[in-house]
Scaffold this motif. Structure first.
Motif, short mmCIF file in Angstrom:
data_model
loop_
_atom_site.label_atom_id
_atom_site.label_comp_id
_atom_site.label_asym_id
_atom_site.label_seq_id
_atom_site.Cartn_x
_atom_site.Cartn_y
_atom_site.Cartn_z
N ARG A 80 0.84 -1.21 0.00
CA ARG A 80 0.00 0.00 0.00
C ARG A 80 0.87 1.25 0.00
O ARG A 80 0.56 2.27 0.64
CB ARG A 80 -0.92 0.04 1.23
N TYR A 82 3.93 1.60 1.39
CA TYR A 82 4.94 1.63 2.46
C TYR A 82 6.01 0.57 2.21
O TYR A 82 5.69 -0.58 1.89
CB TYR A 82 4.30 1.37 3.83
N LEU A 87 8.18 -0.96 7.31
CA LEU A 87 7.14 -1.70 8.03
C LEU A 87 7.79 -2.67 9.02
O LEU A 87 7.35 -2.80 10.16
CB LEU A 87 6.24 -2.45 7.05
N SER A 91 6.64 -1.01 12.31
CA SER A 91 5.24 -1.39 12.46
C SER A 91 5.14 -2.71 13.22
O SER A 91 6.11 -3.19 13.78
CB SER A 91 4.64 -1.52 11.06
N GLU A 95 -0.82 -4.30 12.58
CA GLU A 95 -0.97 -3.06 11.82
C GLU A 95 -0.86 -3.35 10.32
O GLU A 95 -1.62 -2.81 9.51
CB GLU A 95 0.12 -2.09 12.28
N TYR A 98 -4.00 -4.89 9.05
CA TYR A 98 -5.02 -3.85 8.86
C TYR A 98 -4.75 -3.11 7.55
O TYR A 98 -5.65 -2.88 6.74
CB TYR A 98 -5.00 -2.89 10.05
N LEU A 99 -3.48 -2.77 7.36
CA LEU A 99 -3.08 -2.04 6.15
C LEU A 99 -3.43 -2.84 4.89
O LEU A 99 -3.99 -2.31 3.93
CB LEU A 99 -1.57 -1.77 6.22
N GLU A 104 -5.24 1.38 4.47
CA GLU A 104 -4.55 2.46 5.18
C GLU A 104 -4.06 1.94 6.53
O GLU A 104 -4.61 0.98 7.06
CB GLU A 104 -5.51 3.63 5.47
N LEU A 105 -3.03 2.61 7.07
CA LEU A 105 -2.62 2.29 8.43
C LEU A 105 -3.74 2.71 9.38
O LEU A 105 -4.39 3.73 9.16
CB LEU A 105 -1.33 3.02 8.79
N LYS A 111 -6.75 0.58 15.48
CA LYS A 111 -5.82 -0.52 15.76
C LYS A 111 -6.30 -1.34 16.95
O LYS A 111 -6.32 -2.58 16.92
CB LYS A 111 -4.42 0.07 16.04
#
Ligand code: SDX
Length: 440
Positions: A80, A82, A87, A91, A95, A98-99, A104-105, A111
């Motif tokens: 996405r 990143y 990451l 990260s 997370e 989810y991304l 999106e983060l 979260k």
């Protein structure tokens, strides 16, 4: 789910001329946000009566996707947008999940809610525990994974309606959440220990370690450094564009099959040694080489075109440069060994020596063969006490989020059709049926 705006608006075209007839046909040129231009050949057969031949899909794009981007020449991997390095460093796996799933983060509240949801889906239906008893104790855990994950569709009927976005999301949560539980159960079954229930006070990777290595008769204290290392391994394996297993998931999904069945198909595809099974094969290879003095002899076999030996954990269809994940993993290897107070890990020394020698050898240089994600992961996992047969299971566990994100994207893509390649027929021409009495 966010999808990148299509860049298809361009008026650029490519004209192909059939040298035999002099006829021309025009095809649109497409452009994604990043990456090379692509010829849209969907009308090729209708326009020309020809179709294309591309075994292994070396030059074929099967879909648009806004999830993962790879620049194989530069060794770049973005989820996405990143970078994988960022990451992996900053990260955590939840997370990244989810991304991948949502585009999106997450903010702090998103979260927390996401982690809470995943945590509260980690238990499996109690009857599923019976399912394991049907397997032999010495079954490969990947064989168990194929069966048990496929069986989820027999247990969770309320999340198999693929036309319902809510059911799709629940299935996605269930798969991400239950995979560590099922993976740990596959291991426990193989060693004859009781299954460990998940613990809601533990984070995702720590919970997996608890279910893998804990036993009911004593407390298991999760080492935070190892949990962090495991979390990082999960991040590094989370998604990788249209690799073989993801393409398998998409192909299965294109028929309208339910998500649990599609992910089981992905697990089966990942198992092969040319794909996710390579992490297990790397350890077998290092064991076979045994000592640095044998490296040259082993590489001579690899380079011998008549010998089927391959350098496992090396080479990649897309990367013609270092796989960025392998770099992160090599560094992680050192951190994990330090934490475990392992001063000398002969396998790591051997792997690094092997890498150095291979990277300065013309055979590998000319073919642009570099270490891939599977080269170092097994060494870390082994140091953490994970048995070799579980390596590919861990890859499957971590990749589930990528598979399910890609599956969701497929279902939402209005351009997708059932996946159905063509072939070049090389068999017999039409012939008459001969009654058995007249056959010789
Ligand atoms: C993964 O696609 C993904 O994204 C996968 C993955 C993911 O995250 O999903 O990144 C995970 O699957 C990593 C790859 C794990 N597999 C291995 O480590 C197994 C060893 N690697 C090879 O089998 C191979 O490199 C592949 C399968 C990974 C890629 O195969 P390709 O793209 O079809 O390449 P190729 O077979 O056409 O190879 C080109 C040349 C050939 O030599 P020539 O015929 O041109 O003389 O390179 C040689 C190959 O023989 N070659 C190797 C080699 N890999 C390629 N020679 C020796 N050892 C190797 N490992």
């Amino acid at each position: 789910m966010a999808k990148a705006p299509s860049q298809k608006g361009s008026n650029e075209t490519v004209t192909l001329t059939d040298n035999a007839t002099g006829k021309t046909a025009e095809f649109p040129l497409l452009k994604g946000r990043l990456g090379p231009k692509v010829i849209d050949i969907r009308s090729l057969y209708a326009q020309t009566g020809y179709f294309t031949y591309d075994p292994g899909y070396t030059a074929t794009g099967s879909t648009e996707s806004s999830i993962t981007y790879i620049d194989g020449d530069k060794g770049v991997l973005l989820h996405r947008g990143y970078s994988i390095e960022e990451l992996a460093e900053k990260s955590d796996y939840m997370e990244v999940c989810y991304l991948l799933l949502k585009g999106e983060l997450p903010n702090k509240q998103q979260k927390e809610e996401f982690e809470h949801t995943i945590t509260h889906h980690t238990m499996v239906h109690e009857q599923l525990t019976q399912f394991f008893r049907g397997f032999r104790r010495d079954a490969h855990p990947m064989a168990i994974m194929c069966g048990v994950v496929g069986a989820l569709s027999a247990f969770y009927h309320d999340s198999t309606d693929i036309s319902d976005p809510q059911q799709r999301m629940v299935a996605s949560y269930r798969l991400v959440a239950k995979m560590p539980t099922i993976a740990a159960m596959a291991y426990k079954f193989s060693v004859g220990q009781p299954f460990m229930y998940p613990r809601n006070d533990l984070k995702y990777a720590a919970n997996f370690l608890h279910m893998m290595f804990g036993v009911p008769c004593e407390d298991y204290e999760v080492n935070p450094v190892l949990a962090k290392a495991m979390d990082r391994i999960f991040i590094l394996h989370a998604d990788h564009e249209q690799n073989a297993s993801t393409s398998t998931v998409r192909l299965a999904g294109s028929t309208g099959a339910n998500p649990f069945a599609c992910i089981a198909a992905g697990i089966a595809s990942l198992w092969g040694p040319a794909h996710g099974g390579a992490n297990e094969a790397v350890l077998a290879m290092l064991g076979e080489i045994g000592d640095r003095k044998n490296i040259k002899g082993y590489l001579a076999r690899v380079k011998d075109r008549k010998d089927p030996t391959m350098l496992m954990g090396f080479g990649h269809r897309v990367y013609k440069n270092y796989d960025p994940r392998a770099k992160v993993l090599q560094k992680s290897c050192h951190a994990v060994l330090k934490e475990l107070k392992i001063k000398n890990e002969p396998l790591l020394d051997l792997a690094m020596e092997l890498e150095n020698i291979a990277l300065s050898d013309n055979y590998f240089v000319e073919r642009k063969l570099f270490p891939n994600v599977d080269f170092y992961s097994g060494i870390i996992l082994k140091a953490m006490g994970v048995p070799t047969s579980m390596f590919t299971v861990l890859f499957a566990l971590a990749r589930t989020v990528g598979w399910i994100a890609q599956w969701n994207e497929l279902i939402e893509d209005t351009e997708q059709k059932i996946g159905r390649p063509r072939q070049i027929y090389t068999g017999k021409g039409r012939r008459k049926y001969v009654p058995i009495s007249k056959r010789r």
